[in-house]
Motif scaffolding. Structure first.
Motif, PDB file in Angstrom:
ATOM      1  N   ASP A 140       0.826  -1.208   0.000  1.00 30.10           N
ATOM      2  CA  ASP A 140       0.000   0.000   0.000  1.00 30.10           C
ATOM      3  C   ASP A 140       0.860   1.259   0.000  1.00 30.10           C
ATOM      4  O   ASP A 140       0.529   2.256  -0.649  1.00 30.10           O
ATOM      5  CB  ASP A 140      -0.919   0.008   1.224  1.00 30.10           C
ATOM      6  CG  ASP A 140      -2.203  -0.788   0.993  1.00 30.10           C
ATOM      7  OD1 ASP A 140      -2.374  -1.352  -0.105  1.00 30.10           O
ATOM      8  OD2 ASP A 140      -3.042  -0.834   1.924  1.00 30.10           O
ATOM      9  N   THR A 141       1.971   1.241   0.755  1.00 31.65           N
ATOM     10  CA  THR A 141       2.845   2.418   0.743  1.00 31.65           C
ATOM     11  C   THR A 141       3.446   2.613  -0.647  1.00 31.65           C
ATOM     12  O   THR A 141       3.605   3.753  -1.105  1.00 31.65           O
ATOM     13  CB  THR A 141       3.976   2.306   1.789  1.00 31.65           C
ATOM     14  OG1 THR A 141       4.896   1.278   1.431  1.00 31.65           O
ATOM     15  CG2 THR A 141       3.416   2.061   3.179  1.00 31.65           C
ATOM     16  N   GLU A 142       3.773   1.534  -1.319  1.00 35.27           N
ATOM     17  CA  GLU A 142       4.328   1.641  -2.672  1.00 35.27           C
ATOM     18  C   GLU A 142       3.325   2.298  -3.614  1.00 35.27           C
ATOM     19  O   GLU A 142       3.679   3.195  -4.397  1.00 35.27           O
ATOM     20  CB  GLU A 142       4.709   0.252  -3.186  1.00 35.27           C
ATOM     21  CG  GLU A 142       5.857  -0.405  -2.423  1.00 35.27           C
ATOM     22  CD  GLU A 142       5.965  -1.899  -2.680  1.00 35.27           C
ATOM     23  OE1 GLU A 142       6.925  -2.509  -2.179  1.00 35.27           O
ATOM     24  OE2 GLU A 142       5.081  -2.460  -3.368  1.00 35.27           O
ATOM     25  N   VAL A 153       0.757   4.278  -2.933  1.00 37.59           N
ATOM     26  CA  VAL A 153       0.494   5.685  -2.613  1.00 37.59           C
ATOM     27  C   VAL A 153       1.673   6.568  -2.998  1.00 37.59           C
ATOM     28  O   VAL A 153       1.508   7.600  -3.665  1.00 37.59           O
ATOM     29  CB  VAL A 153       0.161   5.851  -1.115  1.00 37.59           C
ATOM     30  CG1 VAL A 153       0.200   7.337  -0.717  1.00 37.59           C
ATOM     31  CG2 VAL A 153      -1.217   5.269  -0.809  1.00 37.59           C
ATOM     32  N   TRP A 154       2.879   6.191  -2.588  1.00 38.48           N
ATOM     33  CA  TRP A 154       4.018   7.079  -2.822  1.00 38.48           C
ATOM     34  C   TRP A 154       4.406   7.145  -4.296  1.00 38.48           C
ATOM     35  O   TRP A 154       4.930   8.179  -4.754  1.00 38.48           O
ATOM     36  CB  TRP A 154       5.196   6.680  -1.944  1.00 38.48           C
ATOM     37  CG  TRP A 154       4.948   7.038  -0.505  1.00 38.48           C
ATOM     38  CD1 TRP A 154       4.818   6.181   0.548  1.00 38.48           C
ATOM     39  CD2 TRP A 154       4.762   8.350   0.033  1.00 38.48           C
ATOM     40  NE1 TRP A 154       4.570   6.877   1.705  1.00 38.48           N
ATOM     41  CE2 TRP A 154       4.532   8.201   1.424  1.00 38.48           C
ATOM     42  CE3 TRP A 154       4.777   9.622  -0.520  1.00 38.48           C
ATOM     43  CZ2 TRP A 154       4.304   9.304   2.256  1.00 38.48           C
ATOM     44  CZ3 TRP A 154       4.548  10.725   0.297  1.00 38.48           C
ATOM     45  CH2 TRP A 154       4.315  10.550   1.672  1.00 38.48           C
ATOM     46  N   TYR A 206       9.310   7.165  -7.897  1.00 44.00           N
ATOM     47  CA  TYR A 206       9.454   6.624  -6.552  1.00 44.00           C
ATOM     48  C   TYR A 206      10.184   5.302  -6.609  1.00 44.00           C
ATOM     49  O   TYR A 206       9.736   4.350  -7.256  1.00 44.00           O
ATOM     50  CB  TYR A 206       8.087   6.438  -5.890  1.00 44.00           C
ATOM     51  CG  TYR A 206       8.160   5.843  -4.494  1.00 44.00           C
ATOM     52  CD1 TYR A 206       8.642   6.588  -3.434  1.00 44.00           C
ATOM     53  CD2 TYR A 206       7.717   4.541  -4.242  1.00 44.00           C
ATOM     54  CE1 TYR A 206       8.701   6.057  -2.149  1.00 44.00           C
ATOM     55  CE2 TYR A 206       7.769   4.005  -2.968  1.00 44.00           C
ATOM     56  CZ  TYR A 206       8.265   4.766  -1.918  1.00 44.00           C
ATOM     57  OH  TYR A 206       8.320   4.245  -0.640  1.00 44.00           O
ATOM     58  N   ALA A 264       4.762   2.724   8.147  1.00 42.55           N
ATOM     59  CA  ALA A 264       4.606   3.969   7.404  1.00 42.55           C
ATOM     60  C   ALA A 264       5.600   5.026   7.864  1.00 42.55           C
ATOM     61  O   ALA A 264       6.078   5.835   7.065  1.00 42.55           O
ATOM     62  CB  ALA A 264       3.181   4.482   7.549  1.00 42.55           C
ATOM     63  N   GLY A 290       8.392   6.715   5.651  1.00 47.55           N
ATOM     64  CA  GLY A 290       8.542   8.166   5.629  1.00 47.55           C
ATOM     65  C   GLY A 290      10.003   8.580   5.600  1.00 47.55           C
ATOM     66  O   GLY A 290      10.385   9.540   4.922  1.00 47.55           O
ATOM     67  N   ALA A 347       3.701   9.618   7.558  1.00 49.33           N
ATOM     68  CA  ALA A 347       2.897   8.421   7.831  1.00 49.33           C
ATOM     69  C   ALA A 347       1.416   8.769   7.830  1.00 49.33           C
ATOM     70  O   ALA A 347       0.582   7.994   7.335  1.00 49.33           O
ATOM     71  CB  ALA A 347       3.304   7.814   9.176  1.00 49.33           C
ATOM     72  N   TRP A 373       0.233   9.258   4.231  1.00 53.49           N
ATOM     73  CA  TRP A 373      -0.003   7.954   3.601  1.00 53.49           C
ATOM     74  C   TRP A 373      -1.343   7.365   4.028  1.00 53.49           C
ATOM     75  O   TRP A 373      -2.111   6.878   3.187  1.00 53.49           O
ATOM     76  CB  TRP A 373       1.119   6.975   3.962  1.00 53.49           C
ATOM     77  CG  TRP A 373       0.732   5.570   3.624  1.00 53.49           C
ATOM     78  CD1 TRP A 373       0.715   4.999   2.387  1.00 53.49           C
ATOM     79  CD2 TRP A 373       0.219   4.575   4.530  1.00 53.49           C
ATOM     80  NE1 TRP A 373       0.239   3.700   2.464  1.00 53.49           N
ATOM     81  CE2 TRP A 373      -0.074   3.424   3.765  1.00 53.49           C
ATOM     82  CE3 TRP A 373      -0.007   4.562   5.913  1.00 53.49           C
ATOM     83  CZ2 TRP A 373      -0.579   2.263   4.345  1.00 53.49           C
ATOM     84  CZ3 TRP A 373      -0.506   3.403   6.482  1.00 53.49           C
ATOM     85  CH2 TRP A 373      -0.789   2.267   5.703  1.00 53.49           C
ATOM     86  N   ASN A 379      -4.141   6.554   1.307  1.00 58.03           N
ATOM     87  CA  ASN A 379      -4.415   5.133   1.157  1.00 58.03           C
ATOM     88  C   ASN A 379      -5.884   4.823   1.408  1.00 58.03           C
ATOM     89  O   ASN A 379      -6.492   4.000   0.713  1.00 58.03           O
ATOM     90  CB  ASN A 379      -3.538   4.339   2.126  1.00 58.03           C
ATOM     91  CG  ASN A 379      -3.531   2.858   1.823  1.00 58.03           C
ATOM     92  OD1 ASN A 379      -3.341   2.449   0.681  1.00 58.03           O
ATOM     93  ND2 ASN A 379      -3.729   2.046   2.841  1.00 58.03           N
TER      94      ASN A 379
END
Length: 326
Positions: A126-128, A130-131, A142, A203, A207, A247, A250, A254
């Motif tokens: 999920d972080t991948e 979003v960023w 990114y 997260a 960050g 964080a 995100w 997300n």
């Protein structure tokens, strides 16, 4: 948070759990001694002894890390790269909220190492997502970090990583390191249970990776080299608070895309940020609070900056270096 079997797991997870040989005596330490880990502190209290502290302190000194650098202070701050203006638009796809299935990561209860590995892999995925979108909005690519799961100790480009340090990010190899037993400690020692609290930890470290990609981490490291210990620690506080804010950004974006948040999740995240504030940890470990020894910020500061990012969903609101109001 709610995840199911159909949710993507990141391919950037390296599982070193069960490996032996995190330490290599007497010929030095895996990965050498360079680099500063960026971490969420776990404090002491409860299970540690003075000998444990002395041993860890000696190891850090051999690694070239001053144990006092894990404390902090105040000072004046030169200019660092500002957070870029980013579009707050995100894809409109809305994930269906699946049934709350006990035993699945994000369901009624996350239990077992396999379930936990799947959960952290899904959070990292999920972080991948979003960023990538955020960086694309201001014309950048990114580069995804790797996450290393380990038990006890492991090699890193920043030296030997130990479970006692808590989760940390090594900017030299751009990897996040976590011993999953930390989550038990969050629940039992820090009274910070919950899957969203666990996601917040990941997260926060991601960050730090964002800060590395934007040039902030390198600039801060350069600044600290010419500062007194007090000034350098104060800059590090701003670094950590910015990671808390990121964080929160995100979590906001997300949820817009994937509807991950459930009732009570925000409270879990805010509680986790509060429980790992420097003042709370100092009260647990030494019974007194020494603001000049802060490296990550007070509970109130960490909650405020995490909430600021969560409310705004915009990284331009995370400029902790150009404000007098931490």
């Amino acid at each position: 948070m709610r995840y199911g079997d159909d949710d993507r797991e990141s391919r950037n997870v390296e599982d070193r759990r069960g490996e032996r040989g995190g330490f290599r005596f007497p010929g030095g330490f895996p990965g050498g001694s360079g680099g500063n880990r960026i971490r969420i502190p776990i404090g002491g209290g409860g299970g540690g002894s003075i000998w444990t502290i002395l041993i860890i302190g000696g190891i850090l000194m051999l690694l070239g890390v001053n144990p006092l650098d894990l404390l902090s202070g105040g000072g004046q701050f030169p200019q660092v790269p500002q957070m870029p203006e980013s579009s707050r638009q995100v894809p409109t796809r809305q994930a269906e909220r699946g049934p709350n299935i006990p035993g699945l990561p994000g369901g009624t209860q996350v239990s077992g190492q396999d379930d936990m590995k799947r959960f952290v892999s899904q959070v990292l995925a999920d972080t991948e997502d979003v960023w990538k979108q955020v960086f694309s909005s201001f014309g950048r690519n990114y580069s995804e970090p790797q996450m290393v799961l380990f038990s006890g100790a492991t090699r890193t480009a920043c030296g030997t990583g130990m479970a006692q340090m808590g989760p940390f990010y090594c900017p030299l190899d751009r990897k996040i390191y976590i011993d999953l037993s930390f989550y038990d400690m969050m629940k039992k020692r820090f009274n910070a249970p919950g899957d969203f609290a666990q996601a917040y930890v990941i997260a926060h470290e991601v960050g730090h990776h964002v800060q590395k990609l934007l040039g902030i981490a390198d600039k801060v490291q350069e600044m600290k080299m010419s500062m007194s210990e007090r000034e350098a620690n104060a800059v590090q506080v701003r670094m950590e608070l910015q990671a808390d804010c990121l964080a929160g950004v995100w979590a906001n974006l997300n949820d817009q895309v994937k509807n991950r948040l459930q009732p009570g999740d925000v409270e879990e995240g805010l509680n986790a940020a509060s429980q790992i504030g420097d003042d709370m940890i100092q009260r647990r470990t030494q019974g007194t609070v020494v603001p000049d020894a802060f490296t990550h910020g007070s509970s109130e500061q960490r909650v405020r900056w995490f909430k600021r990012g969560l409310d705004a969903g915009d990284i331009s609101q995370c400029d902790t270096f150009n404000t007098n109001a931490l």
